[in-house]
Write a protein that holds these residues in place. Structure first.
Motif, PDB file in Angstrom:
ATOM      1  N   VAL A 164      33.776  47.193  42.666  1.00 36.82           N
ATOM      2  CA  VAL A 164      33.413  47.197  42.197  1.00 36.82           C
ATOM      3  C   VAL A 164      32.903  47.699  41.249  1.00 36.82           C
ATOM      4  N   GLY A 165      31.547  48.873  41.417  1.00 38.15           N
ATOM      5  CA  GLY A 165      30.689  48.402  40.053  1.00 38.15           C
ATOM      6  C   GLY A 165      29.696  47.184  39.847  1.00 38.15           C
ATOM      7  N   ALA A 166      29.553  46.076  40.881  1.00 39.69           N
ATOM      8  CA  ALA A 166      29.172  44.951  40.136  1.00 39.69           C
ATOM      9  C   ALA A 166      30.108  44.189  39.267  1.00 39.69           C
ATOM     10  N   LYS A 167      31.598  44.124  39.815  1.00 41.85           N
ATOM     11  CA  LYS A 167      32.558  42.802  38.697  1.00 41.85           C
ATOM     12  C   LYS A 167      33.176  42.112  39.874  1.00 41.85           C
ATOM     13  N   VAL A 168      33.341  41.165  38.595  1.00 43.75           N
ATOM     14  CA  VAL A 168      34.309  40.332  39.512  1.00 43.75           C
ATOM     15  C   VAL A 168      35.316  40.048  39.133  1.00 43.75           C
ATOM     16  N   GLU A 169      36.684  39.648  39.866  1.00 45.75           N
ATOM     17  CA  GLU A 169      37.842  39.679  39.989  1.00 45.75           C
ATOM     18  C   GLU A 169      38.022  37.718  39.841  1.00 45.75           C
ATOM     19  N   VAL A 170      38.172  36.623  38.733  1.00 47.14           N
ATOM     20  CA  VAL A 170      38.407  35.400  39.615  1.00 47.14           C
ATOM     21  C   VAL A 170      39.875  35.044  38.686  1.00 47.14           C
ATOM     22  N   THR A 171      40.544  34.297  39.784  1.00 48.20           N
ATOM     23  CA  THR A 171      41.850  33.812  39.864  1.00 48.20           C
ATOM     24  C   THR A 171      42.052  32.343  40.775  1.00 48.20           C
ATOM     25  N   ASP A 172      42.553  32.095  38.719  1.00 55.58           N
ATOM     26  CA  ASP A 172      42.076  30.774  39.470  1.00 55.58           C
ATOM     27  C   ASP A 172      43.522  29.689  39.805  1.00 55.58           C
ATOM     28  N   ASN A 173      43.559  28.517  39.865  1.00 59.93           N
ATOM     29  CA  ASN A 173      44.385  28.189  41.005  1.00 59.93           C
ATOM     30  C   ASN A 173      45.983  28.247  40.886  1.00 59.93           C
ATOM     31  N   LYS A 174      46.693  28.697  38.770  1.00 65.25           N
ATOM     32  CA  LYS A 174      47.757  28.600  38.160  1.00 65.25           C
ATOM     33  C   LYS A 174      48.079  30.052  38.290  1.00 65.25           C
ATOM     34  N   GLY A 175      46.573  30.512  38.558  1.00 68.73           N
ATOM     35  CA  GLY A 175      47.155  32.449  38.763  1.00 68.73           C
ATOM     36  C   GLY A 175      46.905  33.035  38.035  1.00 68.73           C
ATOM     37  N   ASN A 176      46.262  32.579  37.146  1.00 69.17           N
ATOM     38  CA  ASN A 176      45.152  33.900  35.620  1.00 69.17           C
ATOM     39  C   ASN A 176      44.005  34.682  35.745  1.00 69.17           C
ATOM     40  N   VAL A 177      44.190  35.365  35.345  1.00 71.60           N
ATOM     41  CA  VAL A 177      42.671  36.746  36.537  1.00 71.60           C
ATOM     42  C   VAL A 177      42.287  37.087  35.600  1.00 71.60           C
ATOM     43  N   GLN A 178      40.474  36.502  35.436  1.00 69.56           N
ATOM     44  CA  GLN A 178      39.794  37.377  34.657  1.00 69.56           C
ATOM     45  C   GLN A 178      39.239  38.282  35.114  1.00 69.56           C
ATOM     46  N   VAL A 179      38.242  39.389  34.395  1.00 70.64           N
ATOM     47  CA  VAL A 179      37.755  40.306  35.266  1.00 70.64           C
ATOM     48  C   VAL A 179      35.684  39.947  34.830  1.00 70.64           C
TER      49      VAL A 179
END
Ligand code: FAD
Ligand code: NAD
Length: 478
Positions: free
Chosen positions: A126-141
């Motif tokens: 919500v709110g034009a944010k994008v969660e990205v999960t890389d192939n090692k499981g690291n998450v950034q928003v």
């Protein structure tokens, strides 16, 4: 403070990567999130089109066409070839080299234009944010002012023929066969079935295509579909209409397919079976339930004519939204959206999107068919010109097919053009340009076309709209 992007794009297929480059050219700060990894776990740009779609399929279509031409069509020119051979691994290596050249090219263009590539699976919050999960499981928003979803599509699978990637394969598997199957079954006589069926037919397979519908190429103009059907039959494609596959079984390295048709139940044995029954949007797990984004009843992200979703500042383009699943439709939507984000008044003209089937001869179309116009009660005039009357097509020994031009009976405005014939893809583009400028059939008829060219067939079809073709006996008198 994490940096804020003007635009974050999910997906780097033709919708996503073109939008990313265009956005950067317009001075926007842009990131493109892509989940595709190569064999060494490096981010692979280009999506379906470059990796497993348009480009590799055309590479194989061109290789197999050259092979079949040398094997079958040179004697008429007085050329004798003792025996034509095909080295399949070399053919596949050429295809792979073209793919890496082009996907690497996008990496270079991203760098040149200042697009930030981000490897991982993207999800819109919500709110034009994008969660990205890389192939090692690291998450950034990622924080963005605008989000463009360009997550594309995947092949449809059917329960009676589950893909095992060995005997029963989808379009991706059909681009990687390391030897020519003696008997190749194809479920679905649509675009992919015809293109990839043609590749392996040219290389020597006996190809049987099982199509559920009773009509061949129902989205095409009926006259063009009939003409194409006759040509494919001559080429040895065994297309069985009204064939419903009810089961498959892998037995001793072969696939047994059971299908029903008007004639009852039948069984066929194939070395490989390609399932090519359509593609569906890749819309699972792509956005959070509170994001405001909605899907239509077929799983496409719901958008308006300007590709705006129901969530503010979130757009969706390409195969993941309604309309034709075509690379150029996808990329033009991407361009339109970023231009609008940059404050321009861009719009997409959906009436002038060409579609092509890259068989030989090619089938190409723009605008409406005769049947669609009749159904809408629109009176039209039709001009047809056969390539058999084209000097250039005859000189090239490539004269199967026709050009069919359709114009409004009252205004003469071109409403559609449908071609089966040599270089149909390039020929139809001339009519796309004419239609984009609101041209009448007479405008084309008054245009000077070089001689001898295949384009003259387009000219003659435009002349034929008013019964004025030169190189055929006109049915209509002025
Ligand atoms: P895609 O190309 O599918 O790209 C979507 C990208 O998004 C993919 O790279 C995917 O990994 C990525 N992605 C998806 N979800 C996420 C996520 N959550 N996070 C991060 N990344 C994500 N069209 C033509 O016009 N001409 C042709 O000749 C032609 N030939 C074809 C031949 C074949 C065999 C096939 C299968 C298709 C062909 N097409 C052709 C269709 C064309 O490939 C598609 O219309 C086009 O690729 C759609 O572009 P897109 O960018 O919308 O999606
Ligand atoms: P398609 O819709 O062109 O053809 C699928 C065919 O399978 C249809 O004729 C359908 O009636 C038939 N079918 C569906 N279910 C069946 C079943 N259970 N048994 C037998 N037949 C069945 O889809 P495709 O060929 O898979 O291509 C997918 C998409 O990719 C298309 O929308 C196309 O636009 C795009 N594409 C484009 C190109 C190009 O532009 N040259 C090339 C390849 C793919």
């Amino acid at each position: 403070m994490p940096e804020k992007y003007d635009v974050v794009i999910i997906g780097s297929g033709p919708a996503g990567y073109v939008a990313a480059i265009k956005a950067a050219q317009l001075g926007l700060k842009v990131a493109c999130v892509e989940q595709w990894l190569d064999d060494s776990d490096n981010m692979q740009l280009g999506g379906t089109c470059l990796n497993v779609g348009c480009i590799p399929s055309k590479a194989l279509l061109d290789s197999s066409h050259k092979f079949a031409d040398v094997r079958d069509n040179l004697a008429v020119h007085g050329i004798t070839v003792k025996k034509a051979d095909i080295d399949i691994p070399a053919m596949l290596a050429r295809k792979d080299q073209i793919v890496s050249q082009l996907t690497g090219g996008i990496t270079g263009l991203f760098k040149h234009n200042g697009v930030t590539p981000i490897s991982g699976v993207g999800k819109v919050l919500v709110g034009a944010k994008v969660e990205v999960t890389d192939n090692k499981g690291n998450v950034q928003v990622l924080d963005a002012s605008n989000v463009i979803i360009a997550a594309g599509s995947v092949p449809v699978s059917i329960a009676p023929a589950p893909i095992d990637d060995e005997h029963i394969i989808d379009s991706t598997g059909a681009l990687m066969l390391t030897e020519v199957p003696v008997r190749l079954g194809v479920i679905g006589a649509g675009v992919i079935g015809l293109e990839l069926g043609s590749v392996w037919r040219r290389l020597g397979s006996e190809v049987v295509m099982l199509e559920a519908l009773d009509e061949f190429l129902p989205m095409m103009d009926v006259q063009i579909a009939k003409e194409a059907g006759k040509i494919f039959k001559k080429q040895g494609l065994d297309i069985r209409l009204g064939a419903r596959v009810i089961g498959t079984e892998v037995k001793k390295g072969k696939v047994e397919v059971t299908y029903t048709s008007a004639g009852g139940e039948h069984t066929e044995l194939f070395d490989k079976l390609i399932v090519a029954v359509g593609r569906r949007p890749r819309s699972e797990d792509l956005f959070s339930s509170d994001s405001g984004i909605t899907l239509d009843e077929r799983g496409f992200i719901y958008v308006n004519d300007n590709c705006e979703t129901e969530a503010p500042h979130v757009y969706a383009v390409g195969d993941i939204v309604r309309g034709l699943m075509l690379a150029h439709k996808a990329s033009e939507e991407g361009v339109m959206v970023v231009e609008r984000i940059a404050g321009k008044q861009a719009q997409m003209n959906y009436d002038c999107v060409p579609s092509v089937i890259y068989t030989h001869p090619e089938i190409a179309a723009v605008g409406q068919t005769e049947q669609e116009l009749k159904a809408d009660g629109i009176e039209c005039k039709i001009g047809v010109f056969p390539f058999a009357a084209s000097g250039r097509a005859l000189a090239a020994n490539d004269s199967d097919g026709i050009v069919k031009m359709i114009a409004d009976a009252e205004t003469d405005r071109i409403l559609g053009c449908h071609i089966v014939g040599p270089s149909a893809a390039d020929l139809v583009q001339q009519v796309v340009i004419a239609m984009e400028f609101g041209s009448s059939a007479e405008d084309l008829a008054l245009t000077v076309f070089g001689h001898p060219t295949l384009s003259e067939a387009v000219h003659e079809a435009a002349l034929a709209v008013d019964g004025q073709a030169i190189h055929i006996a006109n049915r209509k008198k002025r």
